[in-house]
Design a protein around this motif. Structure first.
Motif: not given
Length: 473
Positions: A164, A189, A191, A195, A243-246, A281
């Motif tokens: 992080d 990271r 993320d 959000k 990056h976790s981009l759901e 975002t």
């Protein structure tokens, strides 16, 4: 081969069905070092050269692949993530393994027992659990199987953790000052900061402000804080982001005054519209991409996960506990617009894009092919088979798509994405599958029957490409 012959279970030629495949593996792939450029390993365990108390700590702590299998086998949660002691939790896994025939966990389990623990010619089951527990405990008590010894046994040269932006990177500093053979690098990271419409955003901004020694009240303040953390990570050797981009989004980025308004509402705990969240975002992703390009970092995008879908499991056990699935969100257009906007500004970093839904293989491989160039081999990569896809046929599908839509010769290869040091055996699993696929194509006349020439390709995919991709500037 007669009807009485049989092939040894997971023998030296496991997954290698032809002489060509065996030559590629044994002469070229087997001895290649490992650069694992995406993992969730504990930096503390590596920095302190941790000695594991037992197999449960090393093998089952945090491994949601095994947790899912145990739940499928009817094991009570108390013996998976609950109050059961270490030996009982190991016993629960031993009870589950015989039911895993056909699941990659069956292969991975016995591969990890063989190397580096040296437990061979014995299958894990309730009947063998005592013997294997004792043998493993004896091996783990030796100096050679502390964390560094495990990494050395797999010939790991570089491992990248996932960190992080607010992390102090204390363990990375400690490790860098040691004489350990393996290089450990952080990965940025961010993320949580993307959000903006999620609970906990304002509290996270407070953490970021403290870590960067910055007062954050406006959008430019946020960028200043992130810039400070990017510089800090760079000082610790970071060369990747993640990056976790759901659900990837891309809209026209709002002006700074509008971004100030969105941030102010989020910090005050006020609800945001979907358009506000998407605008924030998008703006932040574009800025981060520009920053990665300026620093010559690699940007990783993990797409398509459907996370924490079991509400009771989430509330009782928490995130990353095996309650995730493959999503079915379509994202070709917003992803293309994001990459195009960065490319238009000459600010598209080298990028690896991973999909979780295998239906998206061809779409994604074709999409990334539109953003190559700038004299960088494989600048934008169709990433390795990820998570639910890192089994035999998933790896084969990814490799075949990579070969047919792009250039396999420039693919950066396998990663573990794991929380267990034993998972480096999956690199060997991948290499055998790669060699078997290429060997079969040689046998069928689809590739030249030239083991040295194809062997160069194998070595490139196993190690050489990722070294160049990450570290050649």
């Amino acid at each position: 081969m007669t009807h009485t012959d049989h092939i040894e279970f997971m023998g030296p030629d496991f997954l290698l069905a032809s002489e060509q495949a065996r030559r590629l593996y044994h002469d070229h792939a087997a001895a290649m070092p490992i650069c694992d450029y995406h993992s969730h390993l504990s930096p503390q365990e590596i920095a302190t050269n941790h000695q594991f108390a037992d197999m449960t700590e090393l093998w089952l702590q945090g491994d949601h692949y095994k947790w899912r299998a145990m739940r499928c086998a009817g094991i009570d949660e108390s013996r998976i993530t609950g109050a059961a002691d270490a030996r009982e939790r190991f016993q629960a896994w031993a009870e589950t393994v015989p039911d895993c025939l056909g699941n990659p966990l069956y292969h991975w389990t016995h591969s990890e027992l063989r190397h580096p623990l040296g437990i061979q010619n014995i299958l894990l089951s309730p009947a063998t659990a005592d013997d294997i527990w004792q043998r493993a405990s004896d091996a783990l008590a030796t100096p050679g199987l502390r964390a560094h010894g495990i990494l050395d046994s797999f010939n790991v040269r570089t491992v990248c953790t996932t960190d992080d932006p607010v992390d102090a990177l204390t363990h990375h500093s400690r490790h860098a000052e040691s004489n350990a053979g393996v290089q450990m690098l952080p990965t940025f990271r961010p993320d949580a900061i993307l959000k903006v419409d999620q609970p906990g955003f304002a509290e996270y901004v407070d953490e970021l402000a403290a870590a960067s020694n910055t007062i954050i009240s406006r959008y430019d303040d946020l960028l200043a804080a992130l810039s400070q953390r990017l510089d800090y990570f760079a000082e610790h050797g970071c060369c990747l982001s993640d990056h976790s981009l759901e659900k990837p989004v891309f809209v026209e980025p709002p002006a700074n005054a509008e971004l100030d308004r969105i941030l102010a509402r989020a910090l005050a705990g006020q609800p945001l519209s979907a358009d506000d969240a998407a605008g924030f975002t998008t703006a932040l992703l574009l800025w981060l991409g520009q920053q990665y390009a300026r620093r010559e970092w690699v940007m990783q995008l993990h797409l398509g996960a459907l996370r924490s879908i079991n509400q009771r499991g989430l509330e009782t056990i928490g995130i990353n506990s095996g309650f995730d699935a493959i999503g079915d969100t379509t994202y070709a257009e917003p992803l293309a617009r994001l990459l195009s906007a960065l490319d238009y500004q000459h600010s598209l970093p080298r990028t690896v894009v991973y999909n979780l839904n295998p239906r998206d293989n061809e779409m994604l491989a074709a999409l990334v092919g539109s953003f190559q160039g700038d004299g960088i081999p494989g600048k934008v990569q169709f990433g390795a088979a990820w998570w639910f896809n890192d089994q035999k046929d998933g790896i084969e599908r990814q490799l075949i798509t990579q070969m047919q839509f792009g250039l396999l010769s420039h693919f950066v290869g396998m990663l573990t994405d794991s929380r267990s040091l034993l998972s480096f055996s999956r690199h060997d699993y991948f290499r055998r599958i790669l060699c078997n696929m290429l060997g079969d194509q040689m046998l069928q006349g689809e590739l030249p029957n030239d083991a040295d020439r194809i062997g160069e390709l194998v070595r490139a995919v196993c190690y050489d490409n990722v070294q160049r991709y990450l570290f050649d500037r």
